[in-house]
Design an enzyme around this catalytic site. Sequence first.
Site, short mmCIF file in Angstrom:
data_model
loop_
_atom_site.label_atom_id
_atom_site.label_comp_id
_atom_site.label_asym_id
_atom_site.label_seq_id
_atom_site.Cartn_x
_atom_site.Cartn_y
_atom_site.Cartn_z
CD GLU A 293 -17.22 12.90 -15.23
OE1 GLU A 293 -17.83 13.61 -14.46
OE2 GLU A 293 -16.50 11.66 -14.25
CB CYS A 327 -16.33 14.74 -11.68
SG CYS A 327 -15.38 14.93 -12.95
#
Length: 541
Positions: A293, A327
């Site tokens: 990720e 994020c």
Amino acid sequence: MSTGFFKVPQPTNEPIYSYAVGSSERQLLQDTLHTLRNKQVEIPMRIHGKSVQGSKKVAMNVPHDHQHILGYYYEGGKKEIAEAIESALSAKAAWAALTWQERVSIFLKAADLSANKYRMELNARTMLGQSKNAYQAEIDSACEWVDFLRFNAHYAAQIYADQPISSPGVWNRLEYRPLEGFVYALTPFNFTAIAGNLPAAPAMMGNTVVWKPAPQQIYSAAILMQILEEAGLPAGVINLVFADGPEAGEVVFKHREFAGIHFTGSTKVFQTIWQNIGNNIANYKSYPRIVGETGGKDFVIAHASAEVKALVTGLIRGAFEYQGQKCSAASRAYVPASLWPAVKSQLQSDLAKIKVGVTEDFGNFVNAVIDQKAFDKITSYVQEAKNSKEVEVIAGGGFDASKGYFVEPTVLLTTNPHYRTMEEEIFGPVLTIYVYPDHDWRATLNLVDQTSAYALTGAIFSQDTYALSEAAKALENAAGNLYLNDKCTGAVVGQQPFGGARASGTNDKAGSYLNLLRWVSPRTVKEVFSSPTDFKYPFLG
């Protein structure tokens, strides 16, 4: 290998402590913060259950008070990485031979220790070492970490119970074997829970792991390792190492027994790792599992029917919680012209109430960014925006690193939907807004979809059901986690499995069974009770 099945305790999300004024948990956390601030620690690596000191002594500083030293860690090099790999490989057979129930029980005990005995220390270390306020630390290092452990145990039970059908006289079964070799966990600074889950998830499925945390997170990583070992994790199952990233990669990605990587970090680093794996692909025993990720350029788009206060709250929480260092943080927003005057007024009014400062003062909503490098990168974008004819700074814009790495929550208004801060990941408290004509709703949806290489999170605000549906369909591939009338951050384990595609990663959904499936290599076994003794079939006559 046992595939026996019984139910693990039904997981529920760990309750969030409020730390309200006058509460007992508030006082406990403040006392723990005081104790840790005044007690320097030395943190060695943990290889095969033993403390190992590298040759380089590195200070751990408080981001919001960067002259204050919390302690030191001892960084190693290629030698220690090689030792950690050999440790993981030597521990593999015994760990994989345990029943899955025996493995899972260790992580359930770690969850209990984290939720109770070590809760305050986990939070305090995260607050001091990573500059998170009490609430952001609580939902991360206490709740999400505990949720990962408990829900992954539940998902593991489901996976092992998933077996094929069998015809009469035949018994078919699936054995969920761990991967051959070792798994490398490369973890980020911004979430203590993610740093713990990346090594713990593969280990739960029978793998052994080399874990290299981000340097800025080592202060809290050490307590995670302590908890796992106290819970009964055998030596060598997870090996905690500190080393330069490229130097570690030189050893890891050239090793024949490299079986997979569990990664969270920057897109650039992940792409470099993927290239290195590709360059060495012929050397590996098996094709490595690559699970990652990475970044995001996460969007918020509002329809003309959006409720203004809900939108503004979503923007502020989504963009500025933990200084935008998520994020999933909102960093670009698209607001219709008809709503803009009200949105601007409410946004400026609310931001004027936000306090910026140290985490030990519970009145501060925003704290420091992680380090000097991050501060310099973020403020370069802000300074460039101040000098641009295409941008107006409508809130914030100030910064000061004299004591801590503080950047004010900053809102930029641009006339150019492709201005740099609408397209590039900043990873800081900077939100850029583009105001679009109401009649360009459909064109703006396309703009949102095509502007960024990333596809991690996004939010749509609308009280019009048809507009909400239209936007969700148009942005189908623009976000792996889509939020309707809510901020684009705060995925909860068991509720919103997390991950994105495009340049944002492999979308293997941490916090779900999908991620755990990546750490097993199933073997199908067919057993017949009465074997055929004649090769001929009836049609032969």
